[in-house]
Design a protein around this motif. Structure first.
Motif, PDB file in Angstrom:
ATOM      1  N   ILE A 263       0.854  -1.253  -0.014  1.00  0.00           N
ATOM      2  CA  ILE A 263      -0.159   0.029  -0.092  1.00  0.00           C
ATOM      3  C   ILE A 263       0.879   1.122   0.112  1.00  0.00           C
ATOM      4  CG2 ILE A 263      -1.652   1.325   1.175  1.00  0.00           C
ATOM      5  CD1 ILE A 263      -2.721  -1.347   2.533  1.00  0.00           C
ATOM      6  N   SER A 264       0.473   2.264  -0.645  1.00  0.00           N
ATOM      7  CA  SER A 264       1.269   3.596  -0.653  1.00  0.00           C
ATOM      8  C   SER A 264      -0.031   4.412  -0.120  1.00  0.00           C
ATOM      9  CB  SER A 264       1.375   4.066  -2.275  1.00  0.00           C
ATOM     10  OG  SER A 264       1.789   5.556  -1.895  1.00  0.00           O
ATOM     11  N   ILE A 265       0.286   5.190   1.122  1.00  0.00           N
ATOM     12  CA  ILE A 265      -0.334   6.255   1.568  1.00  0.00           C
ATOM     13  C   ILE A 265       0.351   7.569   1.140  1.00  0.00           C
ATOM     14  CG2 ILE A 265      -1.277   7.381   3.880  1.00  0.00           C
ATOM     15  CD1 ILE A 265      -1.193   4.496   5.006  1.00  0.00           C
ATOM     16  N   ALA A 266      -0.278   8.269   0.268  1.00  0.00           N
ATOM     17  CA  ALA A 266       0.716   9.206  -0.121  1.00  0.00           C
ATOM     18  C   ALA A 266      -0.360  10.387  -0.775  1.00  0.00           C
ATOM     19  CB  ALA A 266       1.530   8.801  -1.351  1.00  0.00           C
ATOM     20  N   GLY A 267       0.199  11.677  -1.407  1.00  0.00           N
ATOM     21  CA  GLY A 267      -0.505  12.601  -2.045  1.00  0.00           C
ATOM     22  C   GLY A 267      -1.091  12.322  -3.317  1.00  0.00           C
ATOM     23  N   PHE A 268      -2.150  12.763  -3.875  1.00  0.00           N
ATOM     24  CA  PHE A 268      -2.584  12.630  -5.201  1.00  0.00           C
ATOM     25  C   PHE A 268      -2.075  13.783  -5.817  1.00  0.00           C
ATOM     26  CE2 PHE A 268      -5.112  13.216  -9.033  1.00  0.00           C
ATOM     27  CZ  PHE A 268      -5.154  12.005  -9.534  1.00  0.00           C
ATOM     28  N   ASP A 269      -0.920  13.446  -6.746  1.00  0.00           N
ATOM     29  CA  ASP A 269      -0.342  14.379  -7.701  1.00  0.00           C
ATOM     30  C   ASP A 269      -0.874  14.289  -8.973  1.00  0.00           C
ATOM     31  OD1 ASP A 269       1.444  15.858  -9.356  1.00  0.00           O
ATOM     32  OD2 ASP A 269       3.143  14.598  -9.057  1.00  0.00           O
ATOM     33  N   PRO A 270      -1.727  15.277  -9.652  1.00  0.00           N
ATOM     34  CA  PRO A 270      -2.182  15.098 -11.104  1.00  0.00           C
ATOM     35  C   PRO A 270      -1.248  14.817 -12.116  1.00  0.00           C
ATOM     36  CG  PRO A 270      -2.979  17.028  -9.938  1.00  0.00           C
ATOM     37  CD  PRO A 270      -2.021  16.869  -9.142  1.00  0.00           C
ATOM     38  N   SER A 271       0.125  15.179 -12.017  1.00  0.00           N
ATOM     39  CA  SER A 271       1.133  15.220 -12.996  1.00  0.00           C
ATOM     40  C   SER A 271       1.585  13.796 -13.004  1.00  0.00           C
ATOM     41  CB  SER A 271       2.353  16.134 -12.671  1.00  0.00           C
ATOM     42  OG  SER A 271       3.085  15.652 -11.670  1.00  0.00           O
ATOM     43  N   ALA A 272       1.103  13.171 -12.069  1.00  0.00           N
ATOM     44  CA  ALA A 272       1.652  11.687 -11.868  1.00  0.00           C
ATOM     45  C   ALA A 272       3.120  11.255 -11.576  1.00  0.00           C
ATOM     46  CB  ALA A 272       1.074  10.879 -12.809  1.00  0.00           C
ATOM     47  N   GLY A 273       3.766  12.388 -11.238  1.00  0.00           N
ATOM     48  CA  GLY A 273       5.346  12.289 -11.208  1.00  0.00           C
ATOM     49  C   GLY A 273       5.873  11.962  -9.933  1.00  0.00           C
TER      50      GLY A 273
ATOM     51  N   PHE B  12      -1.823  -0.970  -3.841  1.00  0.00           N
ATOM     52  CA  PHE B  12      -3.052  -0.090  -3.369  1.00  0.00           C
ATOM     53  C   PHE B  12      -2.883   1.170  -2.986  1.00  0.00           C
ATOM     54  CE2 PHE B  12      -3.982  -4.426  -2.107  1.00  0.00           C
ATOM     55  CZ  PHE B  12      -5.093  -4.797  -2.814  1.00  0.00           C
ATOM     56  N   GLY B  13      -3.543   2.247  -3.405  1.00  0.00           N
ATOM     57  CA  GLY B  13      -3.361   3.541  -3.127  1.00  0.00           C
ATOM     58  C   GLY B  13      -4.366   4.200  -1.997  1.00  0.00           C
ATOM     59  N   VAL B  14      -3.904   4.912  -0.889  1.00  0.00           N
ATOM     60  CA  VAL B  14      -4.627   5.372  -0.010  1.00  0.00           C
ATOM     61  C   VAL B  14      -4.196   6.900  -0.205  1.00  0.00           C
ATOM     62  CG1 VAL B  14      -4.981   5.680   2.531  1.00  0.00           C
ATOM     63  CG2 VAL B  14      -5.100   3.566   1.504  1.00  0.00           C
ATOM     64  N   CYS B  15      -5.237   7.818  -0.428  1.00  0.00           N
ATOM     65  CA  CYS B  15      -5.015   9.347  -0.644  1.00  0.00           C
ATOM     66  C   CYS B  15      -5.053   9.909   0.942  1.00  0.00           C
ATOM     67  CB  CYS B  15      -5.876   9.754  -1.512  1.00  0.00           C
ATOM     68  SG  CYS B  15      -5.568  11.598  -1.915  1.00  0.00           S
ATOM     69  N   SER B  16      -3.857  10.664   0.995  1.00  0.00           N
ATOM     70  CA  SER B  16      -3.541  11.552   2.134  1.00  0.00           C
ATOM     71  C   SER B  16      -3.576  12.994   1.966  1.00  0.00           C
ATOM     72  CB  SER B  16      -2.228  11.112   2.780  1.00  0.00           C
ATOM     73  OG  SER B  16      -1.032  11.618   1.800  1.00  0.00           O
ATOM     74  N   THR B  17      -3.533  13.634   0.650  1.00  0.00           N
ATOM     75  CA  THR B  17      -3.970  14.843   0.480  1.00  0.00           C
ATOM     76  C   THR B  17      -4.048  15.091  -1.068  1.00  0.00           C
ATOM     77  OG1 THR B  17      -2.907  17.205   0.706  1.00  0.00           O
ATOM     78  CG2 THR B  17      -1.212  15.256   0.170  1.00  0.00           C
ATOM     79  N   LEU B  18      -4.920  15.956  -1.393  1.00  0.00           N
ATOM     80  CA  LEU B  18      -5.226  16.466  -2.709  1.00  0.00           C
ATOM     81  C   LEU B  18      -4.221  17.331  -3.187  1.00  0.00           C
ATOM     82  CD1 LEU B  18      -9.089  15.855  -2.825  1.00  0.00           C
ATOM     83  CD2 LEU B  18      -7.243  14.262  -3.879  1.00  0.00           C
ATOM     84  N   THR B  19      -3.550  17.384  -4.195  1.00  0.00           N
ATOM     85  CA  THR B  19      -2.550  18.663  -4.537  1.00  0.00           C
ATOM     86  C   THR B  19      -2.712  19.242  -5.870  1.00  0.00           C
ATOM     87  OG1 THR B  19      -0.816  17.215  -5.689  1.00  0.00           O
ATOM     88  CG2 THR B  19      -0.676  17.220  -3.271  1.00  0.00           C
ATOM     89  N   ILE B  20      -2.608  20.441  -6.075  1.00  0.00           N
ATOM     90  CA  ILE B  20      -2.608  20.912  -7.298  1.00  0.00           C
ATOM     91  C   ILE B  20      -1.127  21.490  -7.769  1.00  0.00           C
ATOM     92  CG2 ILE B  20      -3.888  22.919  -8.558  1.00  0.00           C
ATOM     93  CD1 ILE B  20      -5.870  22.980  -6.437  1.00  0.00           C
TER      94      ILE B  20
ATOM     95  N   ASN C 239      -2.455  22.256  -1.435  1.00  0.00           N
ATOM     96  CA  ASN C 239      -2.975  21.198  -1.532  1.00  0.00           C
ATOM     97  C   ASN C 239      -3.987  21.262  -0.464  1.00  0.00           C
ATOM     98  OD1 ASN C 239      -0.765  21.724   0.884  1.00  0.00           O
ATOM     99  ND2 ASN C 239      -1.321  19.540   1.460  1.00  0.00           N
ATOM    100  N   GLU C 240      -4.960  20.159  -0.400  1.00  0.00           N
ATOM    101  CA  GLU C 240      -5.807  19.913   0.824  1.00  0.00           C
ATOM    102  C   GLU C 240      -5.606  18.676   1.519  1.00  0.00           C
ATOM    103  OE1 GLU C 240      -9.627  20.205  -0.769  1.00  0.00           O
ATOM    104  OE2 GLU C 240      -9.481  22.444  -1.712  1.00  0.00           O
ATOM    105  N   TRP C 241      -5.553  18.645   3.050  1.00  0.00           N
ATOM    106  CA  TRP C 241      -5.160  17.314   3.606  1.00  0.00           C
ATOM    107  C   TRP C 241      -6.351  16.693   3.969  1.00  0.00           C
ATOM    108  CZ3 TRP C 241      -0.230  16.518   3.714  1.00  0.00           C
ATOM    109  CH2 TRP C 241       0.630  17.560   3.822  1.00  0.00           C
ATOM    110  N   LEU C 242      -6.247  15.523   3.849  1.00  0.00           N
ATOM    111  CA  LEU C 242      -7.205  14.537   4.470  1.00  0.00           C
ATOM    112  C   LEU C 242      -6.912  14.170   5.883  1.00  0.00           C
ATOM    113  CD1 LEU C 242      -7.499  13.961   1.356  1.00  0.00           C
ATOM    114  CD2 LEU C 242      -8.381  11.771   1.750  1.00  0.00           C
ATOM    115  N   GLU C 243      -7.892  14.168   6.544  1.00  0.00           N
ATOM    116  CA  GLU C 243      -7.733  13.660   7.928  1.00  0.00           C
ATOM    117  C   GLU C 243      -7.541  12.502   8.496  1.00  0.00           C
ATOM    118  OE1 GLU C 243      -7.397  16.358  10.156  1.00  0.00           O
ATOM    119  OE2 GLU C 243      -8.384  17.919   8.749  1.00  0.00           O
TER     120      GLU C 243
END
Length: 259
Positions: free
Chosen positions: A17-27, A45-53, A62-66
């Motif tokens: 599992i990766s617990i990490a941010g969602f980077d729209p550039s996928a880099g 598997f992917g668990v999102c911890s923050t949404l980034t722009i 970015n917007e953090w998930l709690e």
């Protein structure tokens, strides 16, 4: 551990599992980790911890998930699948990180937790200053299997202590891979502090093309190797070889994954 979780393993690939941010550039972050896992033939598997722009060159916000949102995503996966390792990247704060690690440890102490302590985005955005909570961070080490700070991150985390000494001390609780990409004296040389030893991994190439998210790729490659049964030193060495190939996969900031 439920019987279903044991018997449901029909795939030869180990689960991570990766617990990490969602980077729209996928880099970097989740998308990059999953590409790396797939290249290594582990099921990620992917668990999102923050949404980034962001893009590969610019971080906007970015917007953090709690914590409860992260654990809510995590729980069905660890209940159903025999997870070998979990890589944690960008996360809101030490309190959230500690709670997630405690949850994983309590559910299955055998799960290996690899932390990539991201304090600053490659594009320049500052996320954390964990040096202000160093005692809490040191306590957290006991819950981890490996951490992968780069030289600049370790400079912040070590406080006034000498670098080599604090890495040796911390490695009594978990392995430390000190990445050398930013090291002023030995750039490209990584140092692994593990079981009272310091191992040196020198660069295998004369020059590389920098990549957005290279730290994420290295830590996810190590996670994959650990899940495949390699030792900590083997995993770090093989991941270093992989990241050098990744860095030289093209001349842009967005690399190609290919094992």
């Amino acid at each position: 551990m439920s019987d279903y979780r044991i018997k449901n393993r029909t795939d030869e690939r180990p689960y991570v599992i990766s617990i990490a941010g969602f980077d729209p550039s996928a880099g970097a972050g989740l998308l990059s980790d999953l590409k790396c896992f797939e290249a290594h033939r582990v099921y990620g598997f992917g668990v999102c911890s923050t949404l980034t722009i962001q893009t590969d060159t610019e971080f906007l916000k970015n917007e953090w998930l709690e914590t409860d949102q992260i654990i809510a995503q995590l729980q069905p996966l660890i209940e159903k699948f025999p997870i070998e390792a979990v890589k944690i990247g960008l996360i809101k704060n030490l309190e959230s990180l500690s709670a997630v690690c405690e949850h994983l440890n309590s559910f299955d102490p055998k799960i290996k937790i690899i932390l990539d302590p991201i304090l600053k985005a490659s594009a320049g955005h500052n996320f954390h200053d964990w040096s202000l909570e160093l005692d809490n961070f040191k306590t957290l080490l006991k819950r981890l299997y490996l951490i992968t700070p780069n030289y600049l991150e370790m400079q912040e985390l070590k406080g006034s202590e000498e670098m080599d000494l604090i890495c040796r001390n911390w490695s009594e609780d978990c392995a430390i891979l000190l990445k050398g990409g930013h090291h002023p004296l030995s750039p490209g040389t990584d140092y692994l502090f593990h079981k009272n030893e310091r191992l040196e991994f020198k660069s295998g190439t004369a020059a590389v093309f920098p990549k957005h998210g290279s730290g994420c790729v290295l830590s996810s490659a190590i996670t994959a190797r650990l899940a495949l049964g390699h030792s900590v030193p083997e995993s770090c060495l093989l991941a270093k070889q992989y990241i050098e190939q990744f860095l030289n996969s093209n001349q842009s900031l967005l690399g190609y994954h290919n094992l």
